[in-house]
Design an enzyme around this catalytic site. Structure first.
Site, PDB file in Angstrom:
ATOM      1  N   LYS A 184      80.098 -20.722  46.507  1.00  0.00           N
ATOM      2  CA  LYS A 184      79.152 -20.665  45.384  1.00  0.00           C
ATOM      3  C   LYS A 184      78.293 -19.416  45.342  1.00  0.00           C
ATOM      4  CE  LYS A 184      77.679 -24.214  43.465  1.00  0.00           C
ATOM      5  NZ  LYS A 184      77.758 -24.777  42.135  1.00  0.00           N
ATOM      6  N   HIS A 204      76.370 -23.021  17.198  1.00  0.00           N
ATOM      7  CA  HIS A 204      76.656 -24.334  17.809  1.00  0.00           C
ATOM      8  C   HIS A 204      77.346 -24.171  19.166  1.00  0.00           C
ATOM      9  CE1 HIS A 204      75.917 -25.957  13.717  1.00  0.00           C
ATOM     10  NE2 HIS A 204      76.617 -24.889  13.345  1.00  0.00           N
ATOM     11  N   SER A 217      75.152 -21.677  48.350  1.00  0.00           N
ATOM     12  CA  SER A 217      74.946 -23.098  48.549  1.00  0.00           C
ATOM     13  C   SER A 217      75.038 -23.393  50.043  1.00  0.00           C
ATOM     14  CB  SER A 217      76.027 -23.878  47.800  1.00  0.00           C
ATOM     15  OG  SER A 217      76.240 -25.133  48.421  1.00  0.00           O
ATOM     16  N   GLU A 225      67.810 -19.634  36.380  1.00  0.00           N
ATOM     17  CA  GLU A 225      67.439 -21.038  36.153  1.00  0.00           C
ATOM     18  C   GLU A 225      65.933 -21.236  36.234  1.00  0.00           C
ATOM     19  OE1 GLU A 225      71.018 -23.667  37.878  1.00  0.00           O
ATOM     20  OE2 GLU A 225      70.343 -22.120  39.233  1.00  0.00           O
TER      21      GLU A 225
END
Ligand code: ARG
Length: 473
Positions: A298, A171, A292, A305
């Site tokens: 970043k 979970h 970024s 992804e």
């Protein structure tokens, strides 16, 4: 308009008319051509088409259907075309619709009328079934070896970190400590099944449809075993209708590809999670991250992804081809020309994803300290306490579970973790608990105790790594 295996092409098609234009007096509408043309994508079948034609020509000569001179001319023309394709000088022309007719038209330009004999005892229906089957077979082989490389990369990382403790989750909540090596090895198992799915599919698809001709077989004395063997197939297909109508070899490969992409997606998601500053379990180098344009601090895991997302494309392709095939009456219908783009796209996406994932796995560096701290948090050794009560005090597991729950509650109230809960506190729950219990309450002890086959104890993990190394060697 359908290709017939038995009708030898009498005369070259008049200029401006399609190769099948004998019974036509008008030209197709521009829109007809626009929707019909497939050379833009089926040019990717050029190698397979040339190999198939070469094997077919050799068989026609051996069975006496064409002369040695004609075969020699055809083989030399096909060799020239192969060279032109490799050199990038082959003229792919929309007016010839697809790869099959582009090759034949070029052959006619190169060697003259003998080119017209190549299509004896053959149709574009068995030709495309053959070419596409060979393409999918090669894609399965390429993918299989890429999966193997990824597994080898995972094995090397797992071996380096076979005893690095980290939280195991259910979970996405800390459940029990495991090792980073054990976690990576879970994916070695998944990718192993993926590779075997491609291998299984390959065995089933490895039958040659060449010689089924348009749909009913051929009246010529062809030798289908000869072409099957020459093209690396185990045997010829046994039903001519099935041969030209079936695309389940592609569906099966796409299903295997989708499952593999699903596994890649899960691993990619874990990389994304592990890389967040909140987790901080791993670092990826600049090679697999991007910055970024507005936030200078970043470092984003874009490659992970994108691998996570690619499964959408894969399932899309599988769905697309399933819907194309669903409800089609036997045998060939032009609908089936729509089999190629989704299949090409799916394998392009999968091959890129497998390569990117192997790159990321080689690149990533786990942070043992962060993982160890997290492994001990969240009362992750509660099950070890319960197991100790069962083993040492011969308590029924249900009672042990209850007492451990109370210990966790007490630790929470005191703001400490289980290994730091004073013995007196534990003894208020059961007076028989001794100092020895603390030996099982650290993540390292927890992990080391799970020596059952396939468990997370480092010795077990190393044994599985060795088994896989032997398998993949
Ligand atoms: N370009 C066609 C395809 O991809 C080749 C087969 C054409 N056959 C036919 N009967 N029109 O399916």
């Amino acid at each position: 308009m359908t290709d017939s295996s038995s009708a030898p092409p009498a005369r070259p098609a008049p200029a401006g008319q399609a190769m099948w234009g004998g019974r036509f007096s008008g030209k197709p509408a521009e829109l007809m051509q626009a929707i019909n043309v497939s050379i833009g994508f089926d040019r990717r079948l050029a190698d397979q088409d040339l190999a198939g034609s070469s094997a077919h020509a050799a068989m026609l000569r051996k069975t006496g259907v064409i002369s040695s001179e004609d075969e020699a001319a055809i083989q030399s023309g096909l060799a020239t075309i192969t060279a032109e394709i490799n050199a990038g000088t082959f003229p792919f022309r929309e007016e010839f619709e697809d790869i099959h007719m582009n090759v034949e038209a070029r052959l006619r330009e190169l060697i003259g009328p003998a080119a017209g004999r190549l299509h004896t005892a053959r149709s574009r229906n068995d030709q495309v079934a053959l070419d596409f089957r060979m393409w999918v077979r090669e894609a399965c082989d390429r993918t299989g070896s890429q999966i193997r490389s990824l597994q080898i990369t995972l094995l090397a990382k797992a071996e380096l970190h076979a005893d690095a403790v980290m939280p195991g989750f259910t979970h996405l909540q800390p459940a029990q400590p495991v090792t980073f090596g054990h976690h990576l090895m879970a994916y070695v198992e998944m990718f192993g099944r993926d590779a075997s799915r491609f291998a299984d599919a390959r065995v089933r698809m490895n039958e040659s449809p060449l010689g089924a001709a348009a749909l009913a077989g051929s009246p010529f004395p062809i030798d289908r075993d000869m072409t099957a063997t020459a093209l690396g197939f185990g045997r010829p297909t046994a039903n001519s209708l099935d041969s030209v109508a079936d695309r389940d070899f592609a569906l099966e490969a796409l299903a295997a590809a989708t499952i593999c992409a699903t596994h890649l997606s899960r691993l990619a998601e874990e990389i994304v999670i592990w890389m967040t500053p909140q987790f901080g379990f791993i670092r990826l180098s600049d090679a697999f991250t991007t910055g970024s344009s507005i936030m200078p601090q970043k470092k984003n895991p874009d490659a992970a992804e994108l691998v996570r997302a690619k499964v959408g494309r894969l399932l899309g392709s599988f769905t697309q081809l399933t819907v194309v095939m669903k409800g089609l009456p036997l045998t060939y219908s032009k609908d089936m020309q729509e089999d190629k783009v989704p299949t090409f796209e799916a394998f392009d996406a999968l091959e890129l994803s497998l390569a990117a994932m192997a790159g990321m796995i080689a690149d990533l560096e786990p942070d043992h300290d962060r993982m160890a701290v997290a492994a001990g948090a969240g009362y992750s050794t509660a099950t070890d306490l319960a197991d100790w009560l069962v083993r040492t005090l011969n308590m029924p597991f249900r009672d042990a579970h209850h007492i451990t729950g109370a210990a966790v509650k007490r630790a929470e109230a005191l703001g400490v973790n289980l290994p730091d809960l004073p013995l007196v506190e534990l003894q208020t729950l059961d007076a028989r608990i001794t100092q020895a219990v603390y030996d099982v309450l650290t993540p390292e002890a927890s992990v080391a105790s799970r020596t059952s086959y396939g468990g997370t104890a480092p010795a077990q993990v190393l044994a599985q790594i060795k088994r896989w190394k032997d398998t993949l060697a």
